[in-house]
Design a protein around this motif. Structure first.
Motif, mmCIF file in Angstrom:
data_model
loop_
_atom_site.group_PDB
_atom_site.id
_atom_site.type_symbol
_atom_site.label_atom_id
_atom_site.label_comp_id
_atom_site.label_asym_id
_atom_site.label_seq_id
_atom_site.Cartn_x
_atom_site.Cartn_y
_atom_site.Cartn_z
ATOM 1 N N GLY B 24 0.818 -1.211 0.000
ATOM 2 C CA GLY B 24 0.000 0.000 0.000
ATOM 3 C C GLY B 24 0.848 1.256 0.000
ATOM 4 N N ALA B 25 1.840 1.283 0.910
ATOM 5 C CA ALA B 25 2.691 2.480 1.003
ATOM 6 C C ALA B 25 3.436 2.697 -0.306
ATOM 7 C CB ALA B 25 3.678 2.324 2.153
ATOM 8 N N ALA B 26 4.015 1.617 -0.843
ATOM 9 C CA ALA B 26 4.783 1.745 -2.085
ATOM 10 C C ALA B 26 3.868 2.179 -3.229
ATOM 11 C CB ALA B 26 5.454 0.422 -2.425
ATOM 12 N N LEU B 27 2.652 1.650 -3.233
ATOM 13 C CA LEU B 27 1.709 1.962 -4.307
ATOM 14 C C LEU B 27 1.310 3.441 -4.283
ATOM 15 C CD1 LEU B 27 0.516 0.166 -6.467
ATOM 16 C CD2 LEU B 27 -1.471 -0.207 -5.041
ATOM 17 N N VAL B 28 0.999 3.928 -3.085
ATOM 18 C CA VAL B 28 0.580 5.337 -2.965
ATOM 19 C C VAL B 28 1.703 6.257 -3.446
ATOM 20 C CG1 VAL B 28 0.054 7.160 -1.299
ATOM 21 C CG2 VAL B 28 -1.093 4.955 -1.117
ATOM 22 N N VAL B 29 2.910 5.984 -2.941
ATOM 23 C CA VAL B 29 4.032 6.854 -3.320
ATOM 24 C C VAL B 29 4.328 6.735 -4.817
ATOM 25 C CG1 VAL B 29 6.503 7.194 -3.044
ATOM 26 C CG2 VAL B 29 5.066 6.885 -1.052
ATOM 27 N N MET B 30 4.262 5.514 -5.321
ATOM 28 C CA MET B 30 4.567 5.318 -6.741
ATOM 29 C C MET B 30 3.545 6.021 -7.628
ATOM 30 S SD MET B 30 7.078 3.798 -8.186
ATOM 31 C CE MET B 30 7.685 2.201 -7.715
ATOM 32 N N VAL B 31 2.269 5.981 -7.217
ATOM 33 C CA VAL B 31 1.229 6.671 -8.006
ATOM 34 C C VAL B 31 1.517 8.175 -8.012
ATOM 35 C CG1 VAL B 31 -1.211 7.345 -8.013
ATOM 36 C CG2 VAL B 31 -0.595 4.956 -7.734
#
Lengths: 227, 301
Positions: B24-31
């Protein structure tokens, strides 16, 4: 089978964990390592797994100097040793069955063998019903039984248990120790580091007592005597 | 070998689906990072569009004496077309010039009345010349004034427009450089943020990595699932960003087009695959590189 020869371990902060330790463990033995916290028991086990290097001396496992083994060959050494920790160290994103299967996957065994053996081991540790639960859904005793199942599934030659009952109540402690004894009776060498007096005295097996990094007593049918 | 790869992919996919906090954290930042990268890409498109439309609005006109015949003007037109600097040459006859003038000033009696009073067409035939770049008009004007055609020419309006054209050239260079700097800065900040998030996620997995090592997993068996997780985060983030970008584009397209003439939705759809590819390269690349660097230190022993 396992031989510690004049092993000394001094950490970079100059603290001395082990001083000139020598002893041998024969195939099929059940050896308890006892001593106060900081006596050097965990360091001894970490040295066997080549997690740390001795400052002096040798650790020989099956005629191989553990610290002469190439880094790329270390996984092979570790696969022949089953490790059990006080804090279980299960993989949280895997179910109980998957945690147990992981070691066999690492070894490249086929799915059918893995499925069969995992089922069998889950039965041995009495967790068939909990196979699909994640570690967070298991009690302390159940977690430790999963850890034991993981340590024994690939039939390692040695099982190394570092305070495996440290977080368990007396009932689960007895259960875990009984399992280790059963595994030992089937021919697996067991090294058990503990400071549980009752466990050691009830076992009535060989006891190595450590104090301040020294091996102070080595007795067959030993008792828990910590100075 | 095949079994190992299959297990790594399976394990990585499970990690991606189950390890919700780090995914989740990686996804939010990556988006966020990919959205910034996409915005930079769109900004670059806007800048190119604005520069092109500014350049399009610039031309020089060569006006011919009335005595010069149409054939002669066509000859000049052909000659001009052979120049590398010339993009397009349009002939405007006297009549055409008049009708355009009348059309342009149809509501302005003050201008049209004197024209009617004059009783003849005072406008000259001309060639409107467009160059590929603003800096090339000087060379074209030079060509016109130094050939035999110069005698036919009543006027070339380059000298009046030269300062404007030069300024325009400087603006387009400036806009391009600024946009490039913004893209580089945003990209660098985004890369750092993503890198650190993934590093933190892997830091929280260090005990798990240690366990894997202790049960005898090879380095690739440990590293593999993290890389697969990184790749999946990159792919998922690209898809989410693309949908998000299209949503935003649909939302602001109308106002933006009215304001600048730039249709952002059309631009996005026209560059859909290019932008998706860019996002995938950035997303997957960042995922893989950060995972490799972050995990390396836990595989040392």
């Amino acid at each position: 089978m396992i031989s510690y020869r004049e092993v000394t371990k001094i950490y970079p902060d100059k603290s001395i964990a082990l001083r000139d330790i020598s002893f041998d463990i024969a195939k099929g033995e059940f050896v308890s390592l006892v001593g106060k916290s900081g006596a050097g028991k965990t360091t001894l086990l970490r040295l066997l797994l080549a997690e740390e290097r001795p400052t002096q001396g040798q650790i020989v496992f099956d005629n191989l100097d553990v610290h002469q083994i190439k880094r790329s060959k270390l996984p092979e050494l570790r696969r022949s040793i089953g490790m059990i920790f006080q804090d279980y160290r299960l993989l949280d994103s895997k179910t109980a069955a998957e945690n147990i299967a992981y070691v066999m996957e690492v070894m490249g065994l086929d799915e059918a063998t893995i499925e069969r053996d995992v089922k069998e081991v889950l039965e041995i540790v009495g967790l068939t019903e909990r196979a699909d639960h994640y570690p967070t859904q298991l009690s302390g005793g159940e977690k430790q039984r999963v850890a034991i199942a993981r340590a024994l599934i690939h039939r390692p030659r040695v099982i190394v248990a570092d305070e495996p009952t440290g977080n368990l109540d007396p009932y689960h402690t007895r259960e875990v120790i009984n399992l280790l004894v059963k595994i030992n009776e089937l021919g697996t060498t067991v090294m058990l580091a503990t400071h549980n007096r009752e466990v050691v005295n009830r076992l009535a097996k060989r006891v190595l007592t450590f104090s301040e990094g020294r091996l102070v007593r080595d007795e067959e049918n030993g008792k828990f005597i910590v100075l | 070998m095949f079994l190992g790869v299959k297990r790594i992919v399976k394990s990585g996919t499970e990690k991606f689906l189950r390890d919700r906090s780090s995914t989740g954290a990686a996804l939010v930042v990556m988006v966020i990072v990919l959205f910034v990268v996409s915005t930079a890409y769109i900004l670059q498109g806007v800048a190119s569009f604005l520069v092109a439309s500014l350049e399009e609005s610039v031309d020089v006109s060569a006006y011919f004496y009335d005595a010069v015949s149409e054939e002669q003007i066509f000859q000049v037109q052909e000659q001009l077309k052979t120049l590398a600097e010339v993009k397009e040459v349009e002939y405007v006859s006297k009549d055409e010039a008049l009708s355009r003038f009348v059309e342009l000033h149809r509501d302005d009696e003050e201008i049209l009345e004197p024209l009617q009073a004059l009783g003849r067409n005072p406008l000259r035939a001309s060639l409107n010349i467009k160059a590929h770049e603003p800096g090339q008009y000087g060379a074209i004007a030079e060509f016109l004034s130094h050939t035999s055609f110069s005698e036919m020419l009543a006027d070339v309006d380059f000298s009046e427009r030269a300062p404007l054209i030069e300024r325009l050239g400087a603006i387009t260079v400036g806009v391009r450089a600024t946009i490039l700097a913004v893209i580089i800065a945003l990209g660098a900040i985004g890369a750092l943020v993503a890198f650190n998030t993934i590093r933190l996620a892997i830091y929280s997995s260090r005990e798990e990595i240690e366990v894997m090592r202790l049960v005898g997993a090879s380095n690739w068996f440990i590293r593999g699932p993290f890389l697969i997780q990184g790749v999946l985060v990159g792919v998922a983030a690209s898809c989410i960003t693309m949908l998000f970008a299209l949503g935003v584009a649909f939302g602001i397209s109308g106002q933006l087009e009215a304001f600048s003439g730039f249709n952002v939705t059309q631009f996005l759809l026209g560059n859909f695959f290019m932008l998706l590819l860019l996002q995938l390269i950035v997303g997957i690349g960042l995922g893989i590189i950060s995972s490799i660097v972050a995990i390396r230190r836990y595989l040392q022993v």
